[in-house]
Design a protein around this motif. Structure first.
Motif, PDB file in Angstrom:
ATOM      1  N   LEU A 160      40.093 -16.343  44.036  1.00 49.48           N
ATOM      2  CA  LEU A 160      40.171 -16.666  45.462  1.00 49.48           C
ATOM      3  C   LEU A 160      40.981 -17.935  45.674  1.00 49.48           C
ATOM      4  O   LEU A 160      41.143 -18.748  44.769  1.00 49.48           O
ATOM      5  CB  LEU A 160      38.755 -16.868  46.023  1.00 49.48           C
ATOM      6  CG  LEU A 160      37.780 -15.705  45.881  1.00 49.48           C
ATOM      7  CD1 LEU A 160      36.385 -16.146  46.315  1.00 49.48           C
ATOM      8  CD2 LEU A 160      38.243 -14.510  46.701  1.00 49.48           C
ATOM      9  N   ASP A 161      41.466 -18.115  46.895  1.00 51.56           N
ATOM     10  CA  ASP A 161      42.061 -19.388  47.292  1.00 51.56           C
ATOM     11  C   ASP A 161      41.087 -20.516  46.965  1.00 51.56           C
ATOM     12  O   ASP A 161      39.874 -20.378  47.126  1.00 51.56           O
ATOM     13  CB  ASP A 161      42.350 -19.336  48.791  1.00 51.56           C
ATOM     14  CG  ASP A 161      42.523 -20.699  49.409  1.00 51.56           C
ATOM     15  OD1 ASP A 161      41.550 -21.189  50.016  1.00 51.56           O
ATOM     16  OD2 ASP A 161      43.603 -21.274  49.263  1.00 51.56           O
ATOM     17  N   LEU A 197      44.314 -27.662  49.051  1.00 51.39           N
ATOM     18  CA  LEU A 197      43.595 -27.778  47.778  1.00 51.39           C
ATOM     19  C   LEU A 197      44.248 -26.812  46.794  1.00 51.39           C
ATOM     20  O   LEU A 197      44.372 -25.621  47.083  1.00 51.39           O
ATOM     21  CB  LEU A 197      42.113 -27.414  47.970  1.00 51.39           C
ATOM     22  CG  LEU A 197      41.206 -27.529  46.757  1.00 51.39           C
ATOM     23  CD1 LEU A 197      41.097 -28.976  46.288  1.00 51.39           C
ATOM     24  CD2 LEU A 197      39.812 -26.982  47.087  1.00 51.39           C
ATOM     25  N   PHE A 198      44.684 -27.340  45.641  1.00 53.94           N
ATOM     26  CA  PHE A 198      45.486 -26.553  44.710  1.00 53.94           C
ATOM     27  C   PHE A 198      44.959 -26.705  43.279  1.00 53.94           C
ATOM     28  O   PHE A 198      44.751 -27.821  42.799  1.00 53.94           O
ATOM     29  CB  PHE A 198      46.950 -27.011  44.755  1.00 53.94           C
ATOM     30  CG  PHE A 198      47.534 -26.997  46.132  1.00 53.94           C
ATOM     31  CD1 PHE A 198      48.146 -25.850  46.630  1.00 53.94           C
ATOM     32  CD2 PHE A 198      47.455 -28.118  46.953  1.00 53.94           C
ATOM     33  CE1 PHE A 198      48.671 -25.832  47.914  1.00 53.94           C
ATOM     34  CE2 PHE A 198      47.980 -28.112  48.233  1.00 53.94           C
ATOM     35  CZ  PHE A 198      48.589 -26.961  48.718  1.00 53.94           C
ATOM     36  N   ARG A 199      44.744 -25.569  42.633  1.00 58.98           N
ATOM     37  CA  ARG A 199      44.366 -25.595  41.213  1.00 58.98           C
ATOM     38  C   ARG A 199      45.623 -25.712  40.351  1.00 58.98           C
ATOM     39  O   ARG A 199      46.580 -24.971  40.548  1.00 58.98           O
ATOM     40  CB  ARG A 199      43.630 -24.321  40.814  1.00 58.98           C
ATOM     41  CG  ARG A 199      42.353 -24.018  41.564  1.00 58.98           C
ATOM     42  CD  ARG A 199      41.693 -22.797  40.929  1.00 58.98           C
ATOM     43  NE  ARG A 199      40.622 -22.265  41.746  1.00 58.98           N
ATOM     44  CZ  ARG A 199      40.742 -21.264  42.602  1.00 58.98           C
ATOM     45  NH1 ARG A 199      41.943 -20.697  42.771  1.00 58.98           N
ATOM     46  NH2 ARG A 199      39.710 -20.816  43.288  1.00 58.98           N
ATOM     47  N   HIS A 212      35.678 -22.821  46.961  1.00 59.10           N
ATOM     48  CA  HIS A 212      34.809 -23.992  47.029  1.00 59.10           C
ATOM     49  C   HIS A 212      33.756 -23.821  48.119  1.00 59.10           C
ATOM     50  O   HIS A 212      32.574 -24.136  47.921  1.00 59.10           O
ATOM     51  CB  HIS A 212      35.635 -25.247  47.293  1.00 59.10           C
ATOM     52  CG  HIS A 212      34.848 -26.513  47.254  1.00 59.10           C
ATOM     53  ND1 HIS A 212      34.550 -27.153  46.076  1.00 59.10           N
ATOM     54  CD2 HIS A 212      34.266 -27.249  48.232  1.00 59.10           C
ATOM     55  CE1 HIS A 212      33.831 -28.236  46.326  1.00 59.10           C
ATOM     56  NE2 HIS A 212      33.651 -28.315  47.630  1.00 59.10           N
ATOM     57  N   GLY A 213      34.167 -23.311  49.270  1.00 56.56           N
ATOM     58  CA  GLY A 213      33.215 -23.077  50.344  1.00 56.56           C
ATOM     59  C   GLY A 213      32.137 -22.075  49.966  1.00 56.56           C
ATOM     60  O   GLY A 213      30.954 -22.258  50.272  1.00 56.56           O
TER      61      GLY A 213
END
Length: 355
Positions: free
Chosen positions: A16-17, A100-102, A22-23
């Motif tokens: 997922l994004d 927010l980026f992995r 995170h949410g």
């Protein structure tokens, strides 16, 4: 769902994004779906800092639970302390998505969230509703809004509102994601903020310890004045450090050029060196919390030997999930015993003496 199973599902979450995942993780935690760690901590891990007792020195850094929606479930995963926030006086949406980026190849994250949070009123209500006694130490991380901020007014107001419910309060003056915000670390501006906080704290029935969170990107000659300013104004400790705006040449991810603060493994060496310098400059006057790139017990041990009384994790927890917490603690206890330390406090600063 036990912590190990929750961690096993982390690869699915990474489909997922990053912000969506995170949410969902926070909602699952708030619903009690991550379970809890069984059994007591190793006695060697018990420690004290800024007048508080910690069952272990491993904490969750601010930014993971900005609105304090999952404090108790997070504590039940085995953390010695959980720092919720950053909270601002008024709600704000933060910066536009994506933010927010992995950086999976680098075991890192870049964020430019911009203090997105639901504001003080909702945050305070959640802290007030937590059942006491809590199973771990609770920290509250405070900041100011992007628009209409008056730091010398806002930080004391936030502190006073949260003092009855937090075990300690951290003044965040080092996020890179609000224009001009890091200027608050300047000696004169920081002194003015801390003086205003001191006046507010003097009139409170309960005045929890005050910490300041600093950036890893400070110039060599800026660190000493910050340490002296804090030590002279009743600050109990420093959190070293926030995310970095630097971009090491070793980064491989396609997201390496994104604007924002970099956290995770690439921050470890720099943040640990700043920590070591702070320990030498503080000369025992400030307790230090080491954060930046901690993913193993050996990483936590290195922070402690560099001068950290406590250690926080974030990015590694986001990648590995709840099973990371007991693993770090077990590895840390084994390393302490290997080197003949009976307790965490005995190892603090072992590699930072002199200089």
């Amino acid at each position: 769902m036990i912590p190990r199973l929750a961690s096993a599902l982390m690869p699915l979450m990474r489909a997922l994004d990053a912000e969506t995942a995170h949410g969902l993780a926070l909602r699952a935690l708030a619903a009690g779906l991550a379970g809890r760690e069984a059994g007591p901590d190793d006695p060697a891990l018990a420690t004290t800092a800024f007048g508080l007792s910690f069952r272990n020195p491993i904490g969750l850094a601010a930014g993971f639970d900005k609105d304090a929606v999952a404090v108790l479930p997070l504590m039940r995963l085995g953390f010695g302390f959980v720092e919720a926030g950053t909270v601002t006086p008024r709600p704000q949406a933060g910066n536009p998505r994506p933010r927010l980026f992995r950086l999976e190849e680098d075991r890192a994250v870049i964020n430019r969230m911009g203090f997105n949070n639901a504001g003080l009123e909702a945050y305070r209500a959640r802290l007030a509703a937590l059942p006491r006694p809590l199973p771990a130490v609770l920290g509250a991380n405070i900041g100011v809004n992007k628009e209409g901020a008056e730091p010398e007014r806002d930080y004391p107001a936030l502190y006073a509102a949260l003092a009855p419910f937090a075990d300690y309060v951290t003044v965040n003056v080092s996020s890179p994601n609000t224009p001009g915000f890091r200027d608050l670390q300047g000696e004169a501006r920081l002194a003015a903020i801390l003086d205003a906080l001191a006046a507010a704290r003097a009139g409170l029935a309960k005045a929890p310890p005050l910490l300041v969170k600093i950036a890893p990107d400070l110039a060599e000659d800026a660190l000493g004045p910050i340490v002296e300013t804090c030590a002279a104004r009743g600050v109990a400790g420093l959190i070293v450090s926030n995310t970095t705006v630097a971009r090491p040449e070793t980064l491989r991810s396609r997201h390496r050029g994104e604007a924002g603060g970099l956290s995770g493994a690439p921050l470890f060496a720099r943040s640990t060196e700043v920590l070591r310098r702070c320990f030498r400059l503080a000369r025992g006057r400030l307790a230090l919390v080491g954060v930046g790139g901690v993913a193993t017990g050996a990483d936590a041990y290195a922070k402690i030997r560099a001068g950290a009384a406590l250690v926080q994790i974030y990015t590694a927890f986001a990648y590995a999930g709840p099973a990371l917490v007991p693993r770090i603690k077990a590895e840390l206890a084994a390393l302490l015993r290997r080197d003949g330390f009976a307790r965490v406090a005995d190892a603090v600063g072992a590699d930072a003496q002199g200089g």
